[in-house]
Structures are given as structure tokens and as C-alpha cells.
Design a protein around this motif. Structure first.
Motif, PDB file in Angstrom:
ATOM      1  N   UNK A  56     -12.908  10.161   1.622  1.00 28.40           N
ATOM      2  CA  UNK A  56     -12.856  10.766   0.285  1.00 28.40           C
ATOM      3  C   UNK A  56     -12.014  12.040   0.299  1.00 28.40           C
ATOM      4  N   UNK A  57     -12.291  12.923   1.269  1.00 25.66           N
ATOM      5  CA  UNK A  57     -11.561  14.184   1.349  1.00 25.66           C
ATOM      6  C   UNK A  57     -10.067  13.945   1.584  1.00 25.66           C
ATOM      7  N   UNK A  58      -9.736  13.070   2.519  1.00 25.60           N
ATOM      8  CA  UNK A  58      -8.322  12.859   2.845  1.00 25.60           C
ATOM      9  C   UNK A  58      -7.589  12.094   1.756  1.00 25.60           C
ATOM     10  N   UNK A  89       0.851  -1.177   0.000  1.00 26.83           N
ATOM     11  CA  UNK A  89       0.000   0.000   0.000  1.00 26.83           C
ATOM     12  C   UNK A  89       0.897   1.241   0.000  1.00 26.83           C
ATOM     13  N   UNK A  90       0.563   2.188  -0.848  1.00 26.99           N
ATOM     14  CA  UNK A  90       1.328   3.422  -0.877  1.00 26.99           C
ATOM     15  C   UNK A  90       1.120   4.172   0.431  1.00 26.99           C
ATOM     16  N   UNK A  91       2.163   4.874   0.850  1.00 30.82           N
ATOM     17  CA  UNK A  91       2.121   5.540   2.150  1.00 30.82           C
ATOM     18  C   UNK A  91       1.009   6.585   2.225  1.00 30.82           C
ATOM     19  N   UNK A  92       0.750   7.310   1.144  1.00 29.56           N
ATOM     20  CA  UNK A  92      -0.276   8.344   1.199  1.00 29.56           C
ATOM     21  C   UNK A  92      -1.650   7.732   1.435  1.00 29.56           C
ATOM     22  N   UNK A  93      -1.874   6.517   0.944  1.00 29.47           N
ATOM     23  CA  UNK A  93      -3.165   5.855   1.170  1.00 29.47           C
ATOM     24  C   UNK A  93      -3.322   5.458   2.633  1.00 29.47           C
ATOM     25  N   UNK A  94      -2.254   4.956   3.226  1.00 33.38           N
ATOM     26  CA  UNK A  94      -2.295   4.574   4.641  1.00 33.38           C
ATOM     27  C   UNK A  94      -2.525   5.802   5.522  1.00 33.38           C
ATOM     28  N   UNK A  95      -1.894   6.906   5.164  1.00 29.22           N
ATOM     29  CA  UNK A  95      -2.083   8.140   5.923  1.00 29.22           C
ATOM     30  C   UNK A  95      -3.529   8.615   5.805  1.00 29.22           C
ATOM     31  N   UNK A  96      -4.086   8.596   4.608  1.00 32.29           N
ATOM     32  CA  UNK A  96      -5.473   9.025   4.406  1.00 32.29           C
ATOM     33  C   UNK A  96      -6.440   8.125   5.176  1.00 32.29           C
ATOM     34  N   UNK A  97      -6.192   6.825   5.150  1.00 35.82           N
ATOM     35  CA  UNK A  97      -7.070   5.887   5.855  1.00 35.82           C
ATOM     36  C   UNK A  97      -7.035   6.118   7.362  1.00 35.82           C
ATOM     37  N   UNK A  98      -5.836   6.210   7.929  1.00 39.36           N
ATOM     38  CA  UNK A  98      -5.739   6.387   9.375  1.00 39.36           C
ATOM     39  C   UNK A  98      -6.247   7.764   9.808  1.00 39.36           C
ATOM     40  N   UNK A  99      -5.973   8.795   9.019  1.00 42.18           N
ATOM     41  CA  UNK A  99      -6.466  10.134   9.357  1.00 42.18           C
ATOM     42  C   UNK A  99      -7.990  10.182   9.294  1.00 42.18           C
ATOM     43  N   UNK A 100      -8.571   9.514   8.319  1.00 42.11           N
ATOM     44  CA  UNK A 100     -10.034   9.523   8.200  1.00 42.11           C
ATOM     45  C   UNK A 100     -10.689   8.795   9.365  1.00 42.11           C
ATOM     46  N   UNK A 101     -10.092   7.708   9.806  1.00 42.67           N
ATOM     47  CA  UNK A 101     -10.645   6.984  10.959  1.00 42.67           C
ATOM     48  C   UNK A 101     -10.590   7.833  12.224  1.00 42.67           C
ATOM     49  N   UNK A 102      -9.460   8.488  12.439  1.00 41.34           N
ATOM     50  CA  UNK A 102      -9.320   9.344  13.620  1.00 41.34           C
ATOM     51  C   UNK A 102     -10.251  10.549  13.579  1.00 41.34           C
ATOM     52  N   UNK A 122     -22.791  13.645   4.764  1.00 43.14           N
ATOM     53  CA  UNK A 122     -21.688  13.107   3.967  1.00 43.14           C
ATOM     54  C   UNK A 122     -21.094  14.186   3.072  1.00 43.14           C
ATOM     55  N   UNK A 123     -21.954  14.947   2.409  1.00 45.29           N
ATOM     56  CA  UNK A 123     -21.490  15.994   1.505  1.00 45.29           C
ATOM     57  C   UNK A 123     -20.683  17.054   2.251  1.00 45.29           C
ATOM     58  N   UNK A 124     -21.182  17.496   3.392  1.00 44.36           N
ATOM     59  CA  UNK A 124     -20.461  18.495   4.179  1.00 44.36           C
ATOM     60  C   UNK A 124     -19.131  17.925   4.666  1.00 44.36           C
ATOM     61  N   UNK A 125     -19.135  16.669   5.044  1.00 46.58           N
ATOM     62  CA  UNK A 125     -17.912  16.037   5.538  1.00 46.58           C
ATOM     63  C   UNK A 125     -16.862  15.905   4.442  1.00 46.58           C
ATOM     64  N   UNK A 126     -17.287  15.660   3.204  1.00 43.23           N
ATOM     65  CA  UNK A 126     -16.344  15.484   2.105  1.00 43.23           C
ATOM     66  C   UNK A 126     -15.816  16.808   1.565  1.00 43.23           C
ATOM     67  N   UNK A 174      -8.163  12.549  -1.443  1.00 41.63           N
ATOM     68  CA  UNK A 174      -7.858  13.605  -2.422  1.00 41.63           C
ATOM     69  C   UNK A 174      -6.702  14.454  -1.926  1.00 41.63           C
ATOM     70  N   UNK A 175      -6.727  14.864  -0.664  1.00 40.61           N
ATOM     71  CA  UNK A 175      -5.638  15.674  -0.106  1.00 40.61           C
ATOM     72  C   UNK A 175      -4.310  14.923  -0.157  1.00 40.61           C
ATOM     73  N   UNK A 176      -4.315  13.669   0.269  1.00 40.55           N
ATOM     74  CA  UNK A 176      -3.067  12.895   0.319  1.00 40.55           C
ATOM     75  C   UNK A 176      -2.528  12.632  -1.084  1.00 40.55           C
ATOM     76  N   UNK A 177      -3.398  12.305  -2.014  1.00 38.08           N
ATOM     77  CA  UNK A 177      -2.960  12.074  -3.396  1.00 38.08           C
ATOM     78  C   UNK A 177      -2.362  13.350  -3.981  1.00 38.08           C
ATOM     79  N   UNK A 178      -3.049  14.475  -3.790  1.00 34.13           N
ATOM     80  CA  UNK A 178      -2.555  15.745  -4.326  1.00 34.13           C
ATOM     81  C   UNK A 178      -1.207  16.113  -3.699  1.00 34.13           C
ATOM     82  N   UNK A 179      -1.057  15.849  -2.436  1.00 32.41           N
ATOM     83  CA  UNK A 179       0.217  16.128  -1.770  1.00 32.41           C
ATOM     84  C   UNK A 179       1.319  15.242  -2.323  1.00 32.41           C
ATOM     85  N   UNK A 180       1.039  13.962  -2.511  1.00 27.80           N
ATOM     86  CA  UNK A 180       2.042  13.048  -3.072  1.00 27.80           C
ATOM     87  C   UNK A 180       2.430  13.470  -4.488  1.00 27.80           C
ATOM     88  N   UNK A 181       1.449  13.889  -5.281  1.00 29.67           N
ATOM     89  CA  UNK A 181       1.749  14.355  -6.633  1.00 29.67           C
ATOM     90  C   UNK A 181       2.572  15.639  -6.603  1.00 29.67           C
TER      91      UNK A 181
END
Length: 134
Positions: free
Chosen positions: A99-101, A1-14, A63-67, A103-110
Motif C-alpha cells: 500500500x505504502x509503495x 503493467x505500468x512500470x511504477x506498479x512493477x516497481x512498487x510490487x517488487x520493492x514491497x516484496x523485498x 499493518x498500520x505502522x507498516x503502511x 502510493x509513493x510510486x503513483x505519486x512519483x509517476x504523477x
């Protein structure tokens, strides 16, 4: 798993867990506590519009407001006062944040990849002083 995906997953859970605790606190305190602190809020047009929107669209609105990159606390307040089912709120919070994280993590990695290419001397046509070939 790419690191940005793991970061997005853990950040979203928290983030979803923290928002769910706030939601449950709002459900516990209820409408009366809010009106005691902010008596003018119930008659404001923003309150009336937001309440109608949440009542019409329910968890999908949350959901929309959260994303989206907008403040979440007012939406949690309305959701708590509407006493939406906690498990639906938890799922909307987690999926929206995921979803939001992502996008943020992918954009940061790019952005990091792009910046490293732009700052590389070989990319600019200059010779790298650390390169043994030249």
C-alpha cells in the motif's frame, strides 16, 4: 503493467522479506536479550503503551505502522516479543508495504508527468526550436 506498479510490487516484496527476517531474529533472541542491552526500557511509559496497543490490536497494528511513513523497527520489536504468528506478520508487512509503495510510486509517476508538462516549451506557449513547423 505500468512500470511504477512493477516497481512498487517488487520493492514491497523485498522490504517485507527483510522486515520478516528482522522479526524472526527478534523472536529468536527474545525478551531477555533486549533487557540485557536496554534494562531501562521495560519500565518506560512508551514501552508499556506500545505493548498494550500491540496486544490489543495485534497484526492490524503492525499493518498500520507498516503502511504509514513511520519507523517500523520498534513495531517489529514489539511484535517479535509478543510472538505473533510469523505468517500473519509476513502478510501484514507485505500488504502494508505494498500500500505504502503503491502510493509513493503513483505519486512519483504523477510528479514526473507533471514536471515534464511544465518544462515542455510548447506548454508554456513558446515555440519548440526542434519543431520543424516553427
Amino acid at each position: 503493467m505500468k512500470r511504477w506498479r512493477a516497481i512498487a510490487l517488487s520493492a514491497s516484496l523485498g522490504a517485507a522479506a527483510g522486515a520478516l527476517l528482522l522479526y524472526l531474529g527478534i523472536v529468536h533472541l527474545g525478551y531477555r536479550a533486549l533487557i540485557e542491552v536496554f534494562p531501562q526500557i521495560a519500565s518506560s511509559s512508551g514501552w508499556i503503551d506500545a505493548k498494550a496497543w500491540l496486544n490489543q490490536y495485534g497484526v492490524a497494528a503492525l499493518f498500520l505502522v507498516t503502511a504509514l511513513p513511520v519507523p517500523l523497527t520498534p513495531a517489529l520489536l514489539f511484535a517479535g516479543l509478543a510472538k505473533l504468528p510469523w505468517w500473519e506478520v509476513a502478510l501484514a508487512l507485505w500488504m502494508g508495504r505494498l500500500l505504502k509503495f503503491y502510493v509513493y510510486a503513483w505519486a512519483t509517476a504523477q510528479g514526473v508527468r507533471w514536471w515534464s508538462q511544465m518544462s515542455n516549451p510548447m506548454f508554456k506557449g513558446k515555440q519548440n526550436p526542434k519543431d520543424p513547423k516553427g
